[in-house]
Every structure is written in C-alpha cells, then in structure tokens.
Design an enzyme around this catalytic site. Sequence first.
Site, mmCIF file in Angstrom:
data_model
loop_
_atom_site.group_PDB
_atom_site.id
_atom_site.type_symbol
_atom_site.label_atom_id
_atom_site.label_comp_id
_atom_site.label_asym_id
_atom_site.label_seq_id
_atom_site.Cartn_x
_atom_site.Cartn_y
_atom_site.Cartn_z
ATOM 1 N N HIS A 88 -6.035 4.277 -3.912
ATOM 2 C CA HIS A 88 -5.429 3.069 -3.143
ATOM 3 C C HIS A 88 -6.295 2.009 -2.678
ATOM 4 C CE1 HIS A 88 -1.876 5.929 -3.051
ATOM 5 N NE2 HIS A 88 -0.919 4.936 -2.732
ATOM 6 N N ASN A 111 -13.001 8.977 -2.118
ATOM 7 C CA ASN A 111 -11.551 8.594 -1.830
ATOM 8 C C ASN A 111 -11.162 9.199 -0.489
ATOM 9 O OD1 ASN A 111 -9.131 7.444 -1.996
ATOM 10 N ND2 ASN A 111 -8.189 8.855 -3.550
#
Length: 283
Positions: A113, A143
């Site tokens: 994201h 991440n």
Amino acid sequence: MIHPLIFSLTLLVSASSLAGTGCPQFFAAGRPPVVSNPKLQPRTQELCFRAYAVLHSGLTRTPLYAAERLTSKNIKNAAKLSRKDSFHAEQTLPPGDRAELEDYERSGYDRGHMAPNADFATRKAQAESFSLANMVPQVHENNAGVWAGIENSARQLAMSDGEVYVLSGPAFIGDRIKKVGNVLVPTHLWKVIYSPSQNKAGAYLITNDDTRDYAVISVSRLEKMIGISLLPGLPQNVRDAGLELPKPTTYQGRKNKGKAPEEFTLRDLTTLLLEALKRAARL
C-alpha cells in the site's frame, strides 16, 4: 558513485496534475504535486477515492503518489476496525493500463500500500485502499518492517498535531529496473508529511529491500532527487526547513502484544544509498 535518476515513477505527469485536481481536500493548500517530465505524460490518470487520491500511471501500472489528509479523529476510528483484505484490480482504469492480481502472483513481492489500510475509518474506505492502483511491488521485510513503522509515525503525528497531509510514492533509481508481470518494481519509497499546526514538512526515504535503515530529509532535497514539486502550495522556506519526524516504530496492537518494538536505524542519505548498493552487490 550513486547511479543517476534514470526513471522515476513520480516524474510521470497527467493533464489533471497540471490543471488542478478533482479532490483538493487531500492536498496541502488544495494543490497536487507538479511533475515536470513531458516525455512521461502519456497514460496517467487521477483517481479520487473516499479517503485518498492517487495519480496512476498506465506505463508502470502503479500509483505515482498517493495523497491523504489524516486527522486524529479518523485515526482513532480506524483503530477500531480489523483488517479485511480485498485486493482487486482497478476497474475504472483501462485494461491495458492497470495492474492485475496475476501480475503479483508468485512474484516474491508484497502488494504494498501507498495509502495504508490502517489510516481509514470506514469499511468502504478501507476496501478502496486495496485497489491495485494504490499498490507497488514491495519486498515483504520492507513492507512489514521499516515502511510499516513509517506509516505508524504518520499516524502518531496526526494524533499529536490534530491533522497532517501525507504524500507517499515510489521512485526508480538506476538503470536496472525490475518488473513483476507488467508492473515496475520501485527501488525506493518515500513519504512526505506536512503538519499545518507546525507549518513544517519533512520526508522519509527508504530503499525497497530488506533494509532496517531510513533517511529523513527536507522536502526540497527529495524534490530535487525525484524531479517533482511535492508541496507546490507551500512556501519554499517550509519545504527547505524540515520537520522533526518520529523514529519509525511498529504498531503494538493485539497481534504484536508482548513483543518488543522493532528498531530501525536513521542514516544520512548518502550512507543509505551506498549501503543499498552494497546489499545489491551481494545478491
């Protein structure tokens, strides 16, 4: 010697980014970033979602940046919601321009994201965050590690200052750019935070590998590095001065209860890039 910036996702430009934006509420002073490379103008599109906006590239099949306005109220409400994954291709984009789920399958990369799910206070807003138009291929340790810590730092500032504006984006540095399926893999990720209450802005920068290191730089320095005016609505002195950004820390929710917070190391920019090159040479 550090490789020059050969290709940057954030240099891609669309008519909407030059003429204005359909969702000014997500940008400081209502003005989106201004990009400047005319060779990379084709096939870009602004997407306005309930709680964030992206400038998407059909050339790279990724966002060029994601923009959010975080408030303490929304962060508190978002913390009450559990995560429900719903990754999906962005159907509003032309089929030839968008990432598909199969691009990421067995790639070895996370669907990372840019505007994080944990920032959003409603189920509908969270579901929209799982659009692949908001994703880049990201090393899992990155991440789930230092990038998650940086995301948490943005929420901390929103809680302490009441509101912040956040821009997050990928950049490609060097001449060996990888692909997963049809999607380009960024070499670096950055996050810009502007606090209206302090009238200051600063930026995090990390490499897209298994690093535990990060750099904190002024917005002006990041703008020069990637060739984009990130906060065009703010005076130059605000972009020059820098904001004291929190040290990234992992979120201590139920999942991590009882675990010691992860530690990440602040590096100056040159050291960060040199150490990334050394790690790449060992692969």
